[in-house]
Enzyme design. Sequence first.
Site, PDB file in Angstrom:
ATOM      1  N   CYS A   1       0.822  -1.207   0.000  1.00 18.45           N
ATOM      2  CA  CYS A   1       0.000   0.000   0.000  1.00 18.45           C
ATOM      3  C   CYS A   1       0.863   1.268   0.000  1.00 18.45           C
ATOM      4  O   CYS A   1       1.501   1.572  -0.993  1.00 18.45           O
ATOM      5  CB  CYS A   1      -0.998  -0.033   1.157  1.00 18.45           C
ATOM      6  SG  CYS A   1      -2.388   1.101   0.901  1.00 18.45           S
TER       7      CYS A   1
ATOM      8  N   HIS B   1      -3.340  -5.250   0.486  1.00 15.02           N
ATOM      9  CA  HIS B   1      -2.922  -5.532   1.859  1.00 15.02           C
ATOM     10  C   HIS B   1      -2.853  -7.038   2.105  1.00 15.02           C
ATOM     11  O   HIS B   1      -3.789  -7.634   2.649  1.00 15.02           O
ATOM     12  CB  HIS B   1      -3.907  -4.903   2.859  1.00 15.02           C
ATOM     13  CG  HIS B   1      -3.774  -3.434   3.000  1.00 15.02           C
ATOM     14  ND1 HIS B   1      -3.036  -2.846   4.010  1.00 15.02           N
ATOM     15  CD2 HIS B   1      -4.268  -2.418   2.249  1.00 15.02           C
ATOM     16  CE1 HIS B   1      -3.087  -1.527   3.890  1.00 15.02           C
ATOM     17  NE2 HIS B   1      -3.831  -1.245   2.823  1.00 15.02           N
TER      18      HIS B   1
ATOM     19  N   GLU C   1      -1.306  -8.533   4.350  1.00 16.54           N
ATOM     20  CA  GLU C   1      -1.265  -8.833   5.792  1.00 16.54           C
ATOM     21  C   GLU C   1      -2.663  -9.008   6.398  1.00 16.54           C
ATOM     22  O   GLU C   1      -2.806  -9.559   7.491  1.00 16.54           O
ATOM     23  CB  GLU C   1      -0.507  -7.727   6.539  1.00 16.54           C
ATOM     24  CG  GLU C   1      -1.314  -6.526   6.963  1.00 16.54           C
ATOM     25  CD  GLU C   1      -1.792  -5.604   5.835  1.00 16.54           C
ATOM     26  OE1 GLU C   1      -2.660  -4.737   6.084  1.00 16.54           O
ATOM     27  OE2 GLU C   1      -1.291  -5.749   4.692  1.00 16.54           O
TER      28      GLU C   1
END
Length: 257
Positions: free
Chosen positions: A114, A222, A224
């Site tokens: 990001c 993203h 994660e």
Amino acid sequence: MKNRPVLGVIACTRTVGTEPAQAVMNRYATAAMAYADAAALVVPNLTELMTAREVAPRLDGLFLTGSPSNVQPALYGQDGAPDAAGPFDPGRDTMTLDLIKAMLDLGKPVFGVCRGLQEINVAFGGALRRDTSRSHELLAHHAPDDATFDGMFAHEHEVALAPGGVLRQALGKERLSVNSVHYQGIDRLGAGLTVEARAPDGLVEGVSAWVGGAPVVAVQWHPEWRVQDNPDSQAFFRLLGRALRGEMALPSVRKQA
């Protein structure tokens, strides 16, 4: 326990209570540490007290996280842009751009997600656009403002992975569905960066580079987020783990180019 590589994770300036703090959301650190099998250190962006050159030799790699803050437009030649919206984090901007250079000068890998992708693009001389949630030329790259926090990350679109690219090789797929939680994105691609992924509207969503043998890989989404439920995201962080250990190879297609 064997000695594992040490990953530097850049901190954001956040407010905790009434005080400024150097912070990293747990999901970034835990995803990287678990699936890259690495130890980690948070790198403060307190540039008045330390320099990137002091820190870089002590790290095996750098991970640039996402953040609510935006890269300052002055850093890519658009100071005073009327549509430039904060919040901004000047300390992170300065430390990150210095760290990218310091790490690559030492031949050490840099990964980003990001904001991290946007920082890498700016570090390579590229520029950003600030209309990815409202442009009629693009998909809506951010959920509506009234979305819940989980709803923001449920906002998705497909990306196409570049033939012969690092991501296609690592994930073993031509396309994948990714979350989309960004108001800014790449406008002009930085010199030396290779496109790794694009959204259906053509927006660059992944990049890579090799600088003096050091890999650079970043994505706009993203990985994660709920990484434990997403094998593609796990593969991204395993790629980071290979890079930290010097085991990440240049794709064969690029070797022949």
